[in-house]
Design a protein around this motif. Structure first.
Motif, PDB file in Angstrom:
ATOM      1  N   LEU A 121     -73.255   0.550  27.072  1.00 34.05           N
ATOM      2  CA  LEU A 121     -73.115  -0.682  28.362  1.00 34.05           C
ATOM      3  C   LEU A 121     -74.854  -1.227  27.720  1.00 34.05           C
ATOM      4  O   LEU A 121     -74.701  -2.208  27.381  1.00 34.05           O
ATOM      5  N   LYS A 122     -75.259  -0.302  27.564  1.00 29.53           N
ATOM      6  CA  LYS A 122     -77.247  -0.312  27.874  1.00 29.53           C
ATOM      7  C   LYS A 122     -77.161  -0.295  26.306  1.00 29.53           C
ATOM      8  O   LYS A 122     -77.693  -1.799  25.996  1.00 29.53           O
ATOM      9  N   LEU A 123     -76.365  -0.253  25.509  1.00 29.47           N
ATOM     10  CA  LEU A 123     -76.827  -0.817  23.666  1.00 29.47           C
ATOM     11  C   LEU A 123     -75.993  -1.967  23.384  1.00 29.47           C
ATOM     12  O   LEU A 123     -75.763  -2.141  22.357  1.00 29.47           O
ATOM     13  N   ALA A 124     -75.271  -2.392  24.480  1.00 32.09           N
ATOM     14  CA  ALA A 124     -73.949  -3.830  24.130  1.00 32.09           C
ATOM     15  C   ALA A 124     -73.094  -3.328  22.829  1.00 32.09           C
ATOM     16  O   ALA A 124     -72.937  -4.097  22.247  1.00 32.09           O
ATOM     17  N   LEU A 125     -72.621  -2.328  22.915  1.00 34.04           N
ATOM     18  CA  LEU A 125     -71.665  -2.046  22.058  1.00 34.04           C
ATOM     19  C   LEU A 125     -69.873  -2.742  22.826  1.00 34.04           C
ATOM     20  O   LEU A 125     -69.703  -2.976  23.722  1.00 34.04           O
ATOM     21  N   PHE A 126     -69.950  -3.775  21.784  1.00 33.46           N
ATOM     22  CA  PHE A 126     -68.854  -3.553  22.165  1.00 33.46           C
ATOM     23  C   PHE A 126     -67.470  -2.987  22.248  1.00 33.46           C
ATOM     24  O   PHE A 126     -67.370  -1.861  22.511  1.00 33.46           O
ATOM     25  N   PRO A 127     -66.640  -3.167  23.591  1.00 36.80           N
ATOM     26  CA  PRO A 127     -66.135  -4.467  24.440  1.00 36.80           C
ATOM     27  C   PRO A 127     -67.476  -4.704  25.702  1.00 36.80           C
ATOM     28  O   PRO A 127     -67.411  -5.437  26.396  1.00 36.80           O
ATOM     29  N   LEU A 128     -67.998  -3.519  25.238  1.00 40.98           N
ATOM     30  CA  LEU A 128     -69.237  -4.411  26.761  1.00 40.98           C
ATOM     31  C   LEU A 128     -70.640  -4.826  26.234  1.00 40.98           C
ATOM     32  O   LEU A 128     -71.826  -4.650  26.670  1.00 40.98           O
ATOM     33  N   HIS A 129     -70.693  -5.458  25.834  1.00 37.42           N
ATOM     34  CA  HIS A 129     -71.405  -6.633  25.115  1.00 37.42           C
ATOM     35  C   HIS A 129     -71.825  -7.706  25.810  1.00 37.42           C
ATOM     36  O   HIS A 129     -72.719  -8.267  25.683  1.00 37.42           O
ATOM     37  N   LEU A 130     -70.815  -7.834  27.122  1.00 40.32           N
ATOM     38  CA  LEU A 130     -70.592  -9.470  27.242  1.00 40.32           C
ATOM     39  C   LEU A 130     -71.845  -9.747  28.062  1.00 40.32           C
ATOM     40  O   LEU A 130     -72.398 -11.324  28.597  1.00 40.32           O
ATOM     41  N   VAL A 149     -71.327   8.439  28.210  1.00 45.94           N
ATOM     42  CA  VAL A 149     -70.945   7.561  26.663  1.00 45.94           C
ATOM     43  C   VAL A 149     -71.315   6.122  26.706  1.00 45.94           C
ATOM     44  O   VAL A 149     -71.488   4.950  26.604  1.00 45.94           O
ATOM     45  N   VAL A 150     -70.028   5.720  27.882  1.00 48.54           N
ATOM     46  CA  VAL A 150     -69.297   4.852  28.378  1.00 48.54           C
ATOM     47  C   VAL A 150     -70.918   4.146  29.070  1.00 48.54           C
ATOM     48  O   VAL A 150     -71.951   2.631  28.578  1.00 48.54           O
ATOM     49  N   LEU A 198     -78.075   6.858  22.781  1.00 48.58           N
ATOM     50  CA  LEU A 198     -76.658   7.875  22.296  1.00 48.58           C
ATOM     51  C   LEU A 198     -76.918   8.774  21.266  1.00 48.58           C
ATOM     52  O   LEU A 198     -76.262   9.088  21.746  1.00 48.58           O
ATOM     53  N   LEU A 199     -77.316   8.466  20.608  1.00 48.95           N
ATOM     54  CA  LEU A 199     -78.230   9.809  19.594  1.00 48.95           C
ATOM     55  C   LEU A 199     -78.617  11.065  20.504  1.00 48.95           C
ATOM     56  O   LEU A 199     -77.550  12.493  20.047  1.00 48.95           O
ATOM     57  N   VAL A 223     -75.511  12.348  22.035  1.00 53.11           N
ATOM     58  CA  VAL A 223     -74.159  12.834  21.632  1.00 53.11           C
ATOM     59  C   VAL A 223     -74.623  14.201  20.501  1.00 53.11           C
ATOM     60  O   VAL A 223     -74.047  15.569  20.884  1.00 53.11           O
ATOM     61  N   PHE A 224     -75.671  13.676  20.261  1.00 49.64           N
ATOM     62  CA  PHE A 224     -76.150  14.758  19.065  1.00 49.64           C
ATOM     63  C   PHE A 224     -77.066  16.156  19.585  1.00 49.64           C
ATOM     64  O   PHE A 224     -76.600  17.077  19.465  1.00 49.64           O
ATOM     65  N   THR A 225     -78.049  15.511  20.138  1.00 51.04           N
ATOM     66  CA  THR A 225     -78.936  17.021  20.267  1.00 51.04           C
ATOM     67  C   THR A 225     -77.976  17.592  21.802  1.00 51.04           C
ATOM     68  O   THR A 225     -78.513  18.731  21.487  1.00 51.04           O
ATOM     69  N   ILE A 226     -77.740  17.128  23.177  1.00 50.75           N
ATOM     70  CA  ILE A 226     -77.628  17.772  24.006  1.00 50.75           C
ATOM     71  C   ILE A 226     -75.974  18.258  24.564  1.00 50.75           C
ATOM     72  O   ILE A 226     -75.834  18.859  24.070  1.00 50.75           O
ATOM     73  N   PHE A 227     -75.197  17.476  23.741  1.00 53.56           N
ATOM     74  CA  PHE A 227     -73.437  17.971  23.464  1.00 53.56           C
ATOM     75  C   PHE A 227     -73.573  18.551  22.418  1.00 53.56           C
ATOM     76  O   PHE A 227     -72.654  19.720  22.452  1.00 53.56           O
TER      77      PHE A 227
END
Lengths: 118, 494, 486
Positions: free
Chosen positions: B223-232, B218-219, B261-262, B265-269
């Motif tokens: 980072l890849k999709l630039a989710l706050f706060p990893l968007h820098l 997830v982390v 992410l989808l 999170v959804f298919t695999i986990f």
């Protein structure tokens, strides 16, 4: 204690990972950052490689009288990852060269101070 | 053997093999036309595949006829076919624009190299979406990432270099996190095939290893999709990259990140593990809201328009993640829908800025004074795209927002619905600033003759703008597919 | 022609006019002819719908279906017809007026003006014909956006600031409150169709529905209920025809029209009467009526005074809609019509005074009656209509509103209506009286009459006659209003 020591391969991986991570974050020199990034990646390679090892297993080559083999798949996977890592390093270093040409320095602070006034 | 049967692999192989061919074409213009042709071919394939999926359900392709889970499987369901269409569609629209824009922004001797990188990037993005193998996904992720670092560094401003460098560092960390996650999963299940992983994971979810893997993944993906706060990494990268690259990446790269992410999170986990055992919902919800408000507020104070839109992208990613965080059918529909809709609006807006840059040589807000009269078509496109960003009815932005607030209300979180709506007011502020500058100020004194952008630029821009309007009224395709995709991910009937 | 087709045509006519207006930009006479023809055509179309609707026809059509089960749909009913009639007729009159005003005042960018005006009118028709709340919302937003260039027409810093307030408040309230309310309605009722008797009854506890109603009432910023009224005085920087049509008729009336629709067709009067929140909102409306009147008294700028007067009068319509009893709704609907005629006349007068004498402040207008007798006479009659005195149409609407308060047993509200009428007298009547009976002030030296441009004057006379006709022949209007909700 036995489990802690028994998992020594993980400890090595974690130690290397944290070292690499620290270097990436703490160093202002762009080349050193890339070195750090390499250490960080290598840690993961080691993690993969060590997990393919089966205790008492032999190299994964079919042979008479051998029943237990180490798992070759992680090794193959990591070969790909190593290639990716090399490419990343190459690209990163190329960028550093270009940055050095453009700014005359590879220190992050100097670069920042050059861009600030604009 | 029919060709159609091999289409999933051709989607990746065609652009991949075209890349070195493109390199051989030393002539920039030829390279452009070649890339354009490839991209349109890929789009045609993507459309065909989507129809295929809509008609017959999931399409599966065993690479080298090695059956899954031993061989690599290419797996196309509603989600991936939809994202595939977004990526190839945006590429097909961006490339006609690229002809003139790239010729101006990239030195002539490097143009064919540029298109080689572009094709590699496209390969990577398409590969991520189409593959059904977790490790293969990592490889494609790195193909697209490495080529996009190089593409971004081609910007004329020297800060493009440092932006690209920082993106490289952070992107590699993110990718390595994903690698760790995938490794840990393999350790627990002995498989890399996504379907197989999904089948085997439930037996071992209660282990610390799986939970660690989940956290790393997830982390890393965030980072890849630039989710706050990893968007820098994102604002600088989008600001200084060549116009075409910004438009293409803004409309596709982060979307593909959301797709990953989808998928994980959804298919695999599985939603149950992610949202109940790991309580991902509240985390994503809070981060998404922070992204919306923080990035939108920062966007208001930007004078460089590309940077303004880059921050706006961070905010819009917040909307997508918000939809996902509800883990409900409506919420997920909203998230997936916004993937498509945001690609349309940001693609159009960044292209329009590219046209402005082409004519003015800058995208500083103060230089846009009076541009409303001098580049009427481009500015009109920016206004409509901006309205779509705000979420005004009859635009796609409205459709996304409608589903988002429905999802929030359904979950009983009406304060979230209010926050979503307040967030769109912030978008109104920064778009309003732009409109006021372009329409209410006299042109700057050193008035060079500024003319409307050439037709080859206006056409792609307006194609996207009209798509913004069309899919804001007729949503049978977008909502239909998004809903089916959401149902598929959640394992419920639509 | 089938009524559905007529309805669609009415929606398209103003839109078709837009490219034609732009194409004729170099030939002003042709350009204005296009507007006039379109306006006449539109009015004719709407009028042709009237008999059928009066006979009980309710034509409906689906335009598109952006959400499954929640289409963009048109459906005509008496209230919508009433609004469409007023708006299309007054568009025609305003177009006539604009020709005199815009040329007399030598405004810039007249083509842009006429083009956006036509778009705004199309949006108004959409609001009037909307078959469900979502459709109404869509056209409501289009109306906001298409009038923004009109409000900021002057392009000055002041206009830009006004535009900010305008968009900020109207889009802000509609996006945050109204859209939320609509989504909520959809979740509760599974539909947003305008249905006689309402759709929300019994779907949620009274407290929830009360909150929903509050969201609706404040979400419709165009109704200018305090504290979301600031946009209206700010928007007065627009050219006078814009103020006249959009901010006395189309935009503000779209606001109160929406509230009336919500009250009658979403909540239904049966439900409205039982809601406690509705009563509180009535007090808000009453407070708006009084406060705006008081503020109006303090304004020396004529257009600003008229703007606050509008806010106050809109409060009447909202009040009637919230009372939701038979008399309240009839009074509310009739007030939409009578106030439209009265207020547009007043704005027209303010405009020609500006064009002819370049005066904007009330204190400068003493003795003007001798110079502009027709204009000031019209001003007097329109003022009477706003106040609610014979022989002007406002009398009837205020009468029904008063009965509405009595039916609801709200004596306090009745008192508010009465006090407000007194305040209306205090801030409106002195203007024509001073114009006729005071000694000319400053440079208003007698020097013969110099009346307004001919086109404008004709428009003023027509709307003034409208005020009178509504008094003497209120029958058709009443019939239409009394059919609402059936």
């Amino acid at each position: 204690m036995a489990t802690v020591l028994g998992l020594y391969n993980y400890w090595i991986a974690i130690f290397l990972m944290m070292t690499g991570f620290y270097v990436v974050i703490a160093h202002g020199n762009l080349v050193k950052k890339i070195v750090g990034l390499n250490i960080f990646q290598v840690a993961v390679f080691i993690l993969y490689i060590s997990m393919g090892k089966v205790r008492g297993g032999s190299a994964p080559i079919l042979a008479e009288g051998v029943t237990s083999y180490s798992n070759p798949l992680p090794h193959v996977l990591i070969l790909t990852a190593i290639v990716v890592g090399v490419a990343t390093t190459a690209l990163g270093l190329a960028l550093v060269i270009r940055i050095n040409e453009a700014y005359g320095t590879v220190e992050e602070d100097d670069i920042h101070s050059q861009d600030e006034p604009e | 053997m029919q060709l159609g049967q091999h289409l999933p692999i051709l989607q990746v192989v065609i652009p991949l093999l075209s890349a070195p061919l493109c390199l051989l074409l030393r002539n920039g213009r030829l390279a452009w036309m070649f890339t354009l042709a490839v991209s349109w071919l890929v789009l045609a394939g993507a459309v065909w595949l989507l129809l295929q999926v809509l008609a017959h359900g999931t399409v599966s392709y065993a690479l080298g006829t090695w059956p899954a889970p031993w061989g690599i499987e290419y797996h196309l369901d509603h989600v991936s076919a939809f994202v595939l269409l977004i990526v190839s569609g945006i590429s097909a629209v961006v490339l006609p624009f690229a002809g003139k824009s790239v010729a101006r922004e990239i030195p002539a001797d490097r143009v064919s190299l540029f298109y080689t990188l572009y094709l590699l990037c496209l390969t990577g993005l398409l590969g991520i979406v189409i593959t059904g193998d977790a490790f293969n996904l990592f490889v494609f992720l790195e193909i697209s990432a490495l080529s996009s670092y190089a593409l971004i560094s081609q910007g004329r401003d020297r800060r493009a270099l440092t932006a690209s460098y920082h993106y490289l560092i952070l992107g590699t960390i993110g990718a390595t996190f994903i690698l760790i996650g995938v490794g840990l999963l393999y350790m627990m299940t002995g498989t890399l095939n996504m379907q197989d992983l999904a089948a085997r994971l439930p037996a071992v979810t209660d282990t610390r290893t799986v939970r660690t893997a989940f956290a790393f993944l997830v982390v890393g993906i965030s980072l890849k999709l630039a989710l706050f706060p990893l968007h820098l990494w994102l604002p600088n990268a989008y600001t200084y990259a060549p116009s075409v690259v910004t438009a293409f990446l803004a409309a596709t790269a982060t979307k593909v990140g959301v797709y990953v992410l989808l998928r994980f999170v959804f298919t695999i986990f599985g939603a149950a593990f992610a949202f109940q055992a790991m309580s991902l919902g509240p985390i994503l919800l809070v981060l998404a809201l922070l992204a919306i408000f923080n990035a939108s507020t920062v966007a208001i104070f930007q004078d460089n328009l590309k940077r303004m839109l880059a921050y706006s992208s961070v905010a819009q990613i917040g909307y997508m993640v918000l939809g996902i965080s509800f883990a409900s059918l409506t919420g997920l529909t909203a998230g997936i829908l916004h993937l498509f809709n945001h690609a349309l609006m940001k693609g159009a807006l960044f292209l329009a800025l590219g046209a402005v840059f082409y004519q003015l040589g800058t995208v500083q807000l103060t230089q846009l004074r009076g541009l409303g009269r001098r580049m009427p078509w481009t500015m009109a496109a920016i206004v409509i795209g901006g309205l779509s960003l705000v979420g005004v009815p009859l635009t796609v932005g409205f459709i996304s927002k409608w589903y988002l607030i429905l999802a929030a209300l359904e979950s009983g979180w009406w304060p979230v619905a209010v926050l979503v709506l307040l967030g769109s007011l912030l978008a109104m502020v920064y778009i309003g600033r732009l409109v006021e500058t372009a329409y209410f100020h006299a042109p700057p004194e050193d008035d060079r003759e500024v003319r409307e952008a050439p037709l080859s630029m206006l056409l792609p821009i307006w194609t996207l703008i009209l798509a913004n309007l069309y899919f804001g009224i007729d949503t049978s395709l977008t909502v239909g597919v998004a809903r089916q995709a959401a149902a598929l991910l959640l394992g419920v009937s639509p | 022609m089938s009524p559905v087709f007529t309805m669609l045509l009415a929606l398209t006519v103003p839109l078709v006019a837009v490219p034609l207006v732009v194409a004729a930009r170099r030939r002003p006479n042709l350009r204005e002819s296009v507007t006039l023809i379109a306006a006449t055509l539109l009015f004719g179309l709407v009028v042709s719908l009237a008999p059928q609707v009066m006979d009980g026809a309710r034509p409906a059509v689906i335009l598109a279906e952006p959400f499954p089960g929640l289409p963009l749909a048109l459906a005509l009913e008496p209230l919508g017809l009433l609004f469409a009639l007023i708006a299309s007729f007054l568009w025609l009159i305003t177009s006539v007026y604009s020709i005199g005003y815009m040329r007399g005042h030598k405004e810039q960018h007249q083509t842009r003006f006429y083009a956006y005006f036509a778009i705004a009118l199309a949006a108004v028709m959409g609001v009037a014909f909307a078959g469900n709340m979502l459709t109404l919302f869509v056209f409501y937003e289009v109306l906001t956006l298409s009038t923004y260039p009109l409000v900021t027409h002057a392009g000055t810093d002041q206009a830009r600031r006004a535009g900010r307030v305008y968009l900020g408040l109207l889009l802000g309230t509609s996006i945050v409150f109204l859209l939320l309310a609509i989504a909520w309605t959809w979740l509760l009722a599974g539909t947003t169709d305008f249905t006689p008797g309402g759709i929300l009854s019994g779907t949620a506890p009274a407290a929830t529905l009360g909150l929903l109603l509050t969201l609706y009432v404040f979400g419709v910023g165009k109704a200018a209920l305090m504290p979301f009224h600031r946009w209206l005085p700010a928007a007065m920087v627009a050219p006078t025809p814009v103020s006249a049509l959009l901010h006395a008729v189309a935009v503000v009336k779209a606001g109160v029209f929406t509230i009336l629709k919500v009250s009658v067709y979403l909540f239904g009067s049966g439900l409205m009467i039982t809601l406690v929140a509705s009563q509180w909102l009535q007090y808000v409306a009453a407070a708006t009526i009084l406060l705006a009147s008081l503020v109006a008294m303090r304004q020396d700028n004529l257009k600003a005074r008229l703007a606050y007067s509008t806010i106050s009068q809109l409060g009447y319509v909202v009040l009637g809609a919230l009372l939701a009893n038979a008399a309240g709704i009839v009074g509310s609907a009739m007030h939409i019509a009578t106030h439209a005629f009265g207020k547009i006349t007043l704005f027209f007068c303010a405009g020609v005074i500006l064009v002819a004498t370049h005066k904007t402040e009330i204190s400068q207008m003493r003795g003007l009656g001798r110079r502009m007798p027709i204009t000031m006479m019209a001003f007097l009659i329109a003022s009477l209509s706003i106040i609610g005195l014979p022989p002007a149409g406002g009398t009837w609407s205020k009468w029904y509103l008063a009965i509405g308060t009595l039916e609801a047993g709200q004596l306090a509200l009745l008192a508010v209506l009465m006090i407000s009428s007194l305040l209306n007298i205090a801030y409106l009547l002195p203007i024509p009286l001073h114009a006729f009976f005071s000694a000319p002030s400053g440079d208003n030296v007698p020097g013969g009459t110099y009346e307004a441009p001919l086109f404008s004057l004709a428009a003023i006379i027509i709307t003034t006659l409208g005020c009178l006709v509504l008094f003497f022949y209120p029958g058709p209007l009443y019939q239409l209003a009394s059919q609402i909700g059936r």
